[in-house]
Motif scaffolding. Structure first.
Motif, PDB file in Angstrom:
ATOM      1  N   GLU A   1       0.838  -1.203   0.000  1.00 55.67           N
ATOM      2  CA  GLU A   1       0.000   0.000   0.000  1.00 55.67           C
ATOM      3  C   GLU A   1       0.874   1.255   0.000  1.00 55.67           C
ATOM      4  N   LEU A   2       1.901   1.235   0.853  1.00 52.01           N
ATOM      5  CA  LEU A   2       2.800   2.387   0.941  1.00 52.01           C
ATOM      6  C   LEU A   2       3.607   2.532  -0.347  1.00 52.01           C
TER       7      LEU A   2
ATOM      8  N   ASP B   1       1.566   3.888  -3.108  1.00 46.83           N
ATOM      9  CA  ASP B   1       1.122   5.275  -2.887  1.00 46.83           C
ATOM     10  C   ASP B   1       2.265   6.274  -3.074  1.00 46.83           C
TER      11      ASP B   1
ATOM     12  N   ARG C   1       5.793   4.093  10.045  1.00 44.89           N
ATOM     13  CA  ARG C   1       4.689   3.858   9.106  1.00 44.89           C
ATOM     14  C   ARG C   1       3.510   4.780   9.409  1.00 44.89           C
ATOM     15  N   TYR C   2       3.301   5.034  10.719  1.00 47.42           N
ATOM     16  CA  TYR C   2       2.211   5.918  11.142  1.00 47.42           C
ATOM     17  C   TYR C   2       2.434   7.328  10.595  1.00 47.42           C
TER      18      TYR C   2
ATOM     19  N   GLN D   1       1.300   7.976   7.012  1.00 50.83           N
ATOM     20  CA  GLN D   1      -0.106   7.994   6.605  1.00 50.83           C
ATOM     21  C   GLN D   1      -0.410   9.356   5.977  1.00 50.83           C
ATOM     22  N   THR D   2      -1.360   9.372   5.066  1.00 48.66           N
ATOM     23  CA  THR D   2      -1.598  10.593   4.278  1.00 48.66           C
ATOM     24  C   THR D   2      -1.753  11.841   5.134  1.00 48.66           C
TER      25      THR D   2
ATOM     26  N   ASN E   1      -0.863  12.431   8.201  1.00 47.38           N
ATOM     27  CA  ASN E   1       0.354  12.782   8.937  1.00 47.38           C
ATOM     28  C   ASN E   1       1.425  13.333   7.993  1.00 47.38           C
TER      29      ASN E   1
END
Lengths: 297, 414
Positions: free
Chosen positions: B113-114, B117, B326-327, B330-331, B333
Motif C-alpha cells: 500500500e505504501l 502510494d 509507518r504511522y 499515513q496521508t 500525517n
C-alpha cells in the motif's frame, strides 16, 4: 603502626614525586598521547569517523600531500598566516604604543580593544558575514550612503575573499598582541626616554633604538604563539567562506575537515594533520628557544 | 519442607509479578527529526500523542537536533552504536552508514500500500544497492519562482511563464530592460549541493532522463554518454549568469529567496521551501511558481532532493520503530509533516492539492527523478560545487567544467 625499614623509606622517597605526578601523567596520556597515537594510526590506513582504522593501505593517505589541491591549500594557508601574523604584529604594536601613552580614557580603550579576542570566533565570524554581505551588508550600505561606492563590493568574491579573511584574522588576533606588548612596555624605563628626548631623538628613533630592544623578547614569543594559532584557524574562515569561492580560502584546517567529514576519508585527514602538527612543533621549538634565551635576535 | 515450598511459591509470585510488570512496560523509542525544533514540535507532538493513544505499548520520545551539527552528531552516534531508533536525515550520509552495516534494510517492512502510494522517484530515492534503507518523507523538486508584477512590467505574460531554456533567456532579456532589478537570482555558493541540484535538475530536462544510473551506481552526466547534454546544461547555466544579480558567487539559496521576496530579482530557481518565505504573495498571485523550463528533450522534468526516515541496526525495537515510522507516513500525517516544507511524497497526498501553487508543485513530480545518491555523494557534490562555481564565475568553459567534474568524480569513485 609498624615502623618502616630504611629500604622502605628510601623507596617511598624515590616514589613520592611520581605519585604526585601520576594524575598529571594520566591526564597527559589521556588527552595527548592517546589522540596522538590514533592520529598516527589512522593516517596509516583506510580510516573513517564511524569505524576508525579499517586496514593498512601502504601509505596511500600520504600521496595526497603531493596533490596539487593540497599544495594549493598549503599556499593559501601560507599567505593567510604570513599576512595575518604581519598584520597582527603591525597593528598590535601601533595600538599598544598608543595605549601606553597617558591619553584620556586609556582604561576604557584598553577594555574595548580586547573585545574581538573575547568574542567566540564562530559568533564573530557570523557577525562579519552579515557585515560583509554583498547585498544587505552594513559595510556596503555604509559605503554607499557615504557616496564612496556606486556598486556593492563583493568582499567574499574570488579576488577579495582571502584578503577579507586575513583582515578578520587581524581583527581577532590583534588584542592578544596588544595585551602582551602593553605589559612588556611597562618594563621600558621612562628615564631613558626622557634622556633621549633631551638629546633631540625623534619618535621613530626612540621606538627602534629604545622601545623595540626592550619589548623584543615578548614581541617574538607572542608572534610565534600567534603564528601557531593562525595555522590552526578553522571556524571563522569556515563560517565566512567555507573555503571558497573556488577554494580561494581553502586553508589546511578546512582541508582536514573536508577530508574527514565530507569525503569520509579520516586517513588522509590525519596525514594532513600530521603536517600541521610538524609545523606547530617547529614553532614550539622556536618559542622554547626564545623563552630560554630571552629572544634570539 | 513447608518452608521451602513457601519460599518457592513466594519467588514464583515475585517473578510472575515482575514478568507482568515487564510485559506491561511500554517500549520507548527515540525519535530525531533534524531541523528547527520549535516548528517540528508543533508538527510532531500532536502526531506522537495520537500514536501513543492508538499504541499504548509504545512511547515516543522526541529529541531535537539542528542541521548545523547534524552530520557530525550522527557520525558520533553511529561510531558508538547509539543512533536514535527513528531518525530523519539525508540519503548521502545514511547510505554511507549503510555500507558500514549501521542502517536497517526496510524492504521487509515496506507494505504494498505504501509502495504503491509513493511517487516512484520518492521510493527510489530511499534505495541504495537494491535495498530500501530510507522511507523518504520530505523532498523538493526544482521549480521556477517568479514575480508576476515584474513580468507584466516587462511585457511578459505571467500566465505563460517560460517553458523552455530559450524562452527563459528571452524572458531574462525582457526583464533586463527594467530599472533597479535583475532578471534572475542565482546562487553559486557550493554549500550542501545547492548548485549541484540546479545542474542535475536542468540536466534531466536536456538529457530527457535521470542524472543517475542506479545500475552503474554513478552519474550519467560525468560519462561520455551524458557529455553532450551535460556540456549544454553547463553552457546554459553560464549564459544565465549574464542576467544574475551582482556578486552571485557569494549567494546561497536562502539569500536568493530574500532577493525575490524583496522584488530585487524577478525569477529564482528553487525548491518548495521558497513557499514558506512568501505565503501571502503566493496566495494573492503576485508571486507564482512554474515547472522548470525544458532543455532539448522538451520535457519539463526535475531532480528530487530529499530526506527521509531510517532505522539504525542498533535499534532494539525495530518493529515498534517501524510501527511509528509507518504511522507518520499515513496521508494525513504526511500532510502535516509537509508543512515544514515538502512536495507531496504520496500520490494520495498530491491528490489533495487541486489548485494554487501546490498543484503546480505536485505536477512537477510527474516527471521527476531521484537525485543520484550514493555513499560518496557529499564528496561528489563538493566537486560539482567547486567546478560550477568556477564555471559561473567565467573562470572556465562548459567543456572544461565537464572534464574537471568527470575527473573529480573518477578520483573519488576510483
Amino acid at each position: 603502626m609498624p615502623k618502616r625499614t630504611l629500604r622502605q623509606r628510601h623507596a617511598l622517597r624515590y616514589a613520592e614525586p611520581y605519585i604526585y605526578l601520576a594524575p598529571t601523567i594520566g591526564l597527559f596520556v589521556f588527552i595527548l598521547l592517546i589522540p596522538l597515537y590514533n592520529l598516527f594510526k589512522y593516517s596509516l590506513g583506510d580510516s573513517n569517523i564511524v569505524q576508525g582504522f579499517k586496514e593498512w593501505n601502504n601509505f596511500d593517505n600520504f600521496k595526497y600531500l603531493a596533490n596539487g589541491r593540497f599544495l594549493d591549500s598549503l599556499k593559501v594557508t601560507g599567505i593567510y598566516v604570513l599576512f595575518g601574523v604581519l598584520g597582527v604584529v603591525f597593528f598590535g604594536t601601533i595600538v599598544a604604543l598608543a595605549l601606553d601613552k597617558p591619553i584620556p580614557g586609556r582604561g576604557l580603550f584598553r577594555c574595548l580593544v580586547i573585545i574581538p579576542w573575547v568574542v567566540p570566533q564562530a559568533l564573530a565570524a557570523t557577525m562579519w558575514r552579515w557585515v560583509l554581505n554583498a547585498q544587505f551588508g552594513f559595510l556596503n550600505q555604509a559605503l554607499m550612503a557615504l557616496g564612496l561606492i556606486e556598486e556593492n563590493i563583493g568582499f567574499l568574491s574570488k579576488d577579495t575573499a582571502l584578503a577579507t579573511v586575513i583582515v578578520v584574522r587581524i581583527w581577532q588576533g590583534t588584542p592578544f598582541m596588544i595585551m602582551s606588548l602593553l605589559s612588556a612596555l611597562q618594563t621600558v624605563p621612562e628615564d631613558i626616554h626622557e634622556a633621549a628626548s633631551l638629546d633631540g631623538v625623534n619618535g621613530l628613533q626612540r621606538f627602534f633604538y629604545i622601545t623595540l630592544p626592550f619589548i623584543r623578547p615578548v614581541l617574538l614569543t607572542t608572534t610565534v604563539i600567534v603564528t601557531a594559532w593562525t595555522v590552526q584557524i578553522f571556524d571563522s574562515v569556515y563560517i565566512l567562506t567555507s573555503g571558497g569561492p573556488a577554494r580561494a580560502t581553502q586553508l589546511v584546517a578546512l582541508e582536514i575537515y573536508s577530508k574527514a567529514f565530507t569525503q569520509n576519508d579520516l586517513g588522509t585527514a590525519c596525514a594532513i594533520a600530521l603536517v600541521v602538527l610538524a609545523i606547530i612543533m617547529v614553532l614550539s621549538v622556536i618559542k622554547s628557544k626564545f623563552d630560554e634565551e630571552g629572544g634570539l635576535l | 519442607m513447608k518452608k521451602l515450598f513457601a519460599l518457592l511459591l513466594a519467588l514464583a509470585m515475585v517473578f510472575t509479578l515482575a514478568g507482568t510488570a515487564l510485559a506491561d512496560d511500554p517500549v520507548t523509542i527515540t525519535l530525531v527529526r533534524t531541523g528547527t525544533p520549535e516548528v517540528l514540535h508543533d508538527i510532531f507532538e500532536p502526531m506522537i500523542e495520537a500514536f501513543e493513544a492508538e499504541h499504548p505499548n509504545i512511547k515516543v520520545e522526541l529529541q531535537d537536533l539542528g542541521w548545523s551539527d547534524a552530520t557530525q552528531s550522527l557520525q558520533t552516534w553511529a561510531s558508538s552504536d547509539t543512533l536514535p531508533d527513528v531518525m530523519y536525515h539525508l540519503p548521502g550520509t545514511i547510505f554511507n552508514l549503510a555500507t558500514m552495516d549501521k542502517i536497517l534494510d526496510l524492504t521487509p517492512y515496506m507494505d504494498d500500500e505504501l509502495k504503491e502510494d509513493m511517487f516512484p522517484s520518492m521510493l527510489e530515492a530511499g534505495q541504495f544497492e537494491g535495498k530500501q534503507y530510507m522511507a523518504i518523507c520530505n523532498a523538493t523538486s526544482l521549480m521556477l519562482w517568479y514575480n508576476a508584477d515584474l513580468f507584466e512590467q516587462a511585457g511578459l505574460d505571467p500566465d505563460s511563464p517560460p517553458t523552455t531554456w530559450a524562452e527563459m533567456l528571452e524572458a531574462c532579456e525582457a526583464l533586463s530592460k527594467l530599472d533597479g532589478i535583475k532578471p534572475l537570482g542565482l546562487y553559486a555558493s557550493p554549500a550542501g549541493g545547492e548548485t549541484s541540484f540546479v545542474f542535475e535538475s536542468l540536466f534531466t530536462t536536456e538529457y530527457g532522463g535521470s542524472a543517475w544510473d542506479p545500475e552503474a551506481g554513478g552519474y550519467v552526466y560525468d560519462t561520455e554518454e551524458g557529455k553532450e547534454a551535460a556540456v549544454n546544461t553547463l553552457q546554459f547555466l553560464q549564459d544565465l549568469t549574464a542576467y544574475a544579480q551582482d556578486n552571485y558567487v557569494e549567494y546561497g539559496r536562502f539569500d536568493c529567496r530574500t532577493l525575490l521576496t524583496n522584488g530585487d530579482v524577478a525569477m529564482v530557481l528553487d525548491g518548495i521551501n521558497m513557499a514558506n518565505q512568501m505565503p501571502d504573495q503566493l496566495a494573492d498571485g503576485s508571486m507564482r511558481c512554474a515547472l522548470l523550463p525544458a532543455g532539448a528533450s522538451g520535457i519539463q522534468s526535475t531532480a528530487i532532493n530529499c530526506g527521509g526516515w531510517y532505522i539504525p541496526t542498533n535499534c532494539e525495537h525495530p518493529d515498534e520503530a517501524w510501527e511509528f515510522l509507518r504511522y507518520t507516513m499515513q496521508t494525513e500525517n504526511q500532510l502535516a509533516h509537509a508543512k515544514y516544507g515538502s512536495v507531496p511524497i504520496l500520490k494520495s497526498e498530491a491528490a489533495t492539492y487541486t489548485d494554487g501553487y501546490m498543484a503546480t508543485v505536485a505536477a512537477s513530480l510527474e516527471n521527476s527523478y531521484a537525485e543520484g545518491i550514493c555513499a560518496d555523494t557529499d564528496a561528489l557534490w563538493e566537486v560539482n560545487g567547486e567546478q560550477l562555481q568556477l564555471l559561473m564565475m567565467g573562470e572556465q568553459t562548459a567543456e572544461e567544467t565537464w572534464e574537471a567534474i568527470s575527473e573529480g568524480h573518477a578520483d573519488i569513485l576510483g
